[in-house]
Motif scaffolding. Sequence first.
Motif, PDB file in Angstrom:
ATOM      1  N   GLY A  28       0.777  -1.232   0.000  1.00 13.69           N
ATOM      2  CA  GLY A  28       0.000   0.000   0.000  1.00 13.69           C
ATOM      3  C   GLY A  28       0.807   1.279   0.000  1.00 13.69           C
ATOM      4  N   LEU A  29       2.052   1.222  -0.497  1.00 14.57           N
ATOM      5  CA  LEU A  29       2.904   2.406  -0.538  1.00 14.57           C
ATOM      6  C   LEU A  29       3.169   2.803  -1.985  1.00 14.57           C
ATOM      7  CD1 LEU A  29       5.439   1.222   2.164  1.00 14.57           C
ATOM      8  CD2 LEU A  29       3.551   2.838   2.476  1.00 14.57           C
ATOM      9  N   VAL A  30       3.514   4.073  -2.175  1.00 13.55           N
ATOM     10  CA  VAL A  30       3.844   4.549  -3.523  1.00 13.55           C
ATOM     11  C   VAL A  30       5.041   5.486  -3.448  1.00 13.55           C
ATOM     12  CG1 VAL A  30       1.506   4.381  -4.482  1.00 13.55           C
ATOM     13  CG2 VAL A  30       2.210   6.476  -3.352  1.00 13.55           C
ATOM     14  N   PRO A  31       5.899   5.481  -4.477  1.00 13.13           N
ATOM     15  CA  PRO A  31       6.990   6.456  -4.505  1.00 13.13           C
ATOM     16  C   PRO A  31       6.412   7.868  -4.441  1.00 13.13           C
ATOM     17  CG  PRO A  31       7.334   4.777  -6.175  1.00 13.13           C
ATOM     18  CD  PRO A  31       5.931   4.574  -5.627  1.00 13.13           C
ATOM     19  N   GLY A  32       7.066   8.729  -3.665  1.00 13.86           N
ATOM     20  CA  GLY A  32       6.593  10.102  -3.533  1.00 13.86           C
ATOM     21  C   GLY A  32       5.659  10.303  -2.365  1.00 13.86           C
ATOM     22  N   ASP A  33       5.480   9.269  -1.511  1.00 14.92           N
ATOM     23  CA  ASP A  33       4.580   9.389  -0.372  1.00 14.92           C
ATOM     24  C   ASP A  33       5.230  10.072   0.830  1.00 14.92           C
ATOM     25  OD1 ASP A  33       6.301   7.471   0.612  1.00 14.92           O
ATOM     26  OD2 ASP A  33       4.829   5.860   0.660  1.00 14.92           O
ATOM     27  N   GLY A  34       6.446  10.566   0.638  1.00 20.22           N
ATOM     28  CA  GLY A  34       7.159  11.203   1.728  1.00 20.22           C
ATOM     29  C   GLY A  34       8.159  10.273   2.388  1.00 20.22           C
ATOM     30  N   SER A 138      14.690   4.295  16.507  1.00 26.57           N
ATOM     31  CA  SER A 138      13.722   5.388  16.600  1.00 26.57           C
ATOM     32  C   SER A 138      12.551   5.126  15.661  1.00 26.57           C
ATOM     33  CB  SER A 138      14.373   6.738  16.263  1.00 26.57           C
ATOM     34  OG  SER A 138      14.760   6.784  14.911  1.00 26.57           O
ATOM     35  N   ARG A 139      11.542   5.949  15.817  1.00 26.73           N
ATOM     36  CA  ARG A 139      10.355   5.952  14.945  1.00 26.73           C
ATOM     37  C   ARG A 139      10.019   7.398  14.635  1.00 26.73           C
ATOM     38  NH1 ARG A 139       6.068   1.303  16.815  1.00 26.73           N
ATOM     39  NH2 ARG A 139       7.629  -0.348  16.994  1.00 26.73           N
ATOM     40  N   ARG A 140       9.442   7.585  13.452  1.00 27.80           N
ATOM     41  CA  ARG A 140       9.028   8.936  13.070  1.00 27.80           C
ATOM     42  C   ARG A 140       7.770   8.831  12.214  1.00 27.80           C
ATOM     43  NH1 ARG A 140      13.322  11.434   9.793  1.00 27.80           N
ATOM     44  NH2 ARG A 140      12.161  10.783   7.981  1.00 27.80           N
ATOM     45  N   GLN A 141       6.818   9.694  12.474  1.00 30.61           N
ATOM     46  CA  GLN A 141       5.610   9.727  11.655  1.00 30.61           C
ATOM     47  C   GLN A 141       5.874  10.588  10.430  1.00 30.61           C
ATOM     48  OE1 GLN A 141       1.993   9.600  13.544  1.00 30.61           O
ATOM     49  NE2 GLN A 141       0.865   9.642  11.606  1.00 30.61           N
ATOM     50  N   VAL A 142       5.574  10.043   9.255  1.00 29.26           N
ATOM     51  CA  VAL A 142       5.691  10.766   7.995  1.00 29.26           C
ATOM     52  C   VAL A 142       4.347  10.608   7.292  1.00 29.26           C
ATOM     53  CG1 VAL A 142       6.894  10.968   5.790  1.00 29.26           C
ATOM     54  CG2 VAL A 142       8.167  10.276   7.832  1.00 29.26           C
ATOM     55  N   GLY A 143       3.578  11.682   7.262  1.00 25.58           N
ATOM     56  CA  GLY A 143       2.226  11.583   6.723  1.00 25.58           C
ATOM     57  C   GLY A 143       1.438  10.591   7.562  1.00 25.58           C
ATOM     58  N   LEU A 145       2.192   7.410   7.721  1.00 23.47           N
ATOM     59  CA  LEU A 145       3.063   6.261   7.962  1.00 23.47           C
ATOM     60  C   LEU A 145       3.954   6.458   9.187  1.00 23.47           C
ATOM     61  CD1 LEU A 145       4.250   5.783   4.280  1.00 23.47           C
ATOM     62  CD2 LEU A 145       2.535   4.410   5.477  1.00 23.47           C
ATOM     63  N   ILE A 146       4.229   5.365   9.853  1.00 23.24           N
ATOM     64  CA  ILE A 146       5.221   5.375  10.934  1.00 23.24           C
ATOM     65  C   ILE A 146       6.456   4.672  10.377  1.00 23.24           C
ATOM     66  CG2 ILE A 146       5.803   4.608  13.248  1.00 23.24           C
ATOM     67  CD1 ILE A 146       3.282   5.883  13.874  1.00 23.24           C
ATOM     68  N   VAL A 147       7.558   5.404  10.313  1.00 21.30           N
ATOM     69  CA  VAL A 147       8.821   4.867   9.818  1.00 21.30           C
ATOM     70  C   VAL A 147       9.627   4.376  11.013  1.00 21.30           C
ATOM     71  CG1 VAL A 147      10.913   5.342   8.496  1.00 21.30           C
ATOM     72  CG2 VAL A 147       8.769   6.477   7.887  1.00 21.30           C
ATOM     73  N   VAL A 148      10.107   3.133  10.913  1.00 22.78           N
ATOM     74  CA  VAL A 148      10.895   2.516  11.974  1.00 22.78           C
ATOM     75  C   VAL A 148      12.343   2.466  11.505  1.00 22.78           C
ATOM     76  CG1 VAL A 148      11.222   0.452  13.391  1.00 22.78           C
ATOM     77  CG2 VAL A 148       8.903   1.124  12.672  1.00 22.78           C
ATOM     78  N   PHE A 149      13.240   3.043  12.282  1.00 19.40           N
ATOM     79  CA  PHE A 149      14.668   3.073  11.958  1.00 19.40           C
ATOM     80  C   PHE A 149      15.385   2.040  12.817  1.00 19.40           C
ATOM     81  CE2 PHE A 149      12.914   7.172  10.947  1.00 19.40           C
ATOM     82  CZ  PHE A 149      13.492   7.484   9.721  1.00 19.40           C
ATOM     83  N   GLY A 150      16.305   1.304  12.197  1.00 14.54           N
ATOM     84  CA  GLY A 150      17.035   0.288  12.924  1.00 14.54           C
ATOM     85  C   GLY A 150      18.500   0.281  12.546  1.00 14.54           C
ATOM     86  N   GLU A 151      19.278  -0.466  13.337  1.00 13.07           N
ATOM     87  CA  GLU A 151      20.702  -0.582  13.061  1.00 13.07           C
ATOM     88  C   GLU A 151      21.217  -1.925  13.572  1.00 13.07           C
ATOM     89  OE1 GLU A 151      22.731   2.564  15.127  1.00 13.07           O
ATOM     90  OE2 GLU A 151      22.453   1.624  17.089  1.00 13.07           O
TER      91      GLU A 151
END
Length: 163
Positions: A28-34, A138-143, A145-151
Amino acid sequence: MKLKIRRYRWSDLDTILALHRICLAEVGLVPGDGVYYDDDFPRIQEIYLACGGDFLIGEVDGRVVAMGGLKPVDPGTAELCRLRVHPEFQRRGYGRDMMEALEARAVELGFHGVRGDTTLNQESALALYESLGWREISRRQVGSLIVVFGEKRLPSAAVAEQR
């Protein structure tokens, strides 16, 4: 069927761009969604290969079904980008194979750690990262979506060679 992993070639461009878009649409994602974009695809040589990273392609019977890139962030860290497995080939261990190949390649290239991100709605990707020892930072809301960052810290090349 075994996944054959090789380095990206310019002739792969149209195929991997299509794979990227198919995989995003599947969740359910598209390029340009932020969060997701595709402007780096025509510049893989410059962004991934020429600056000390890599971009790998996974094939089954000559068909490109998986991909993933390593983009240097700093001398010790690479960003794992564009990990994709075609929906028809998921749940066969190919994502794990690509992740392990990318991590091994990062060690060969001298990186001590990798980082990456995915979205909260990509449950399979989150489970894969966790199973391979990645930790959420960390996590960040973009529009919407919740983006999950990992390492993940990587073993040194000397330790990897002893295995």
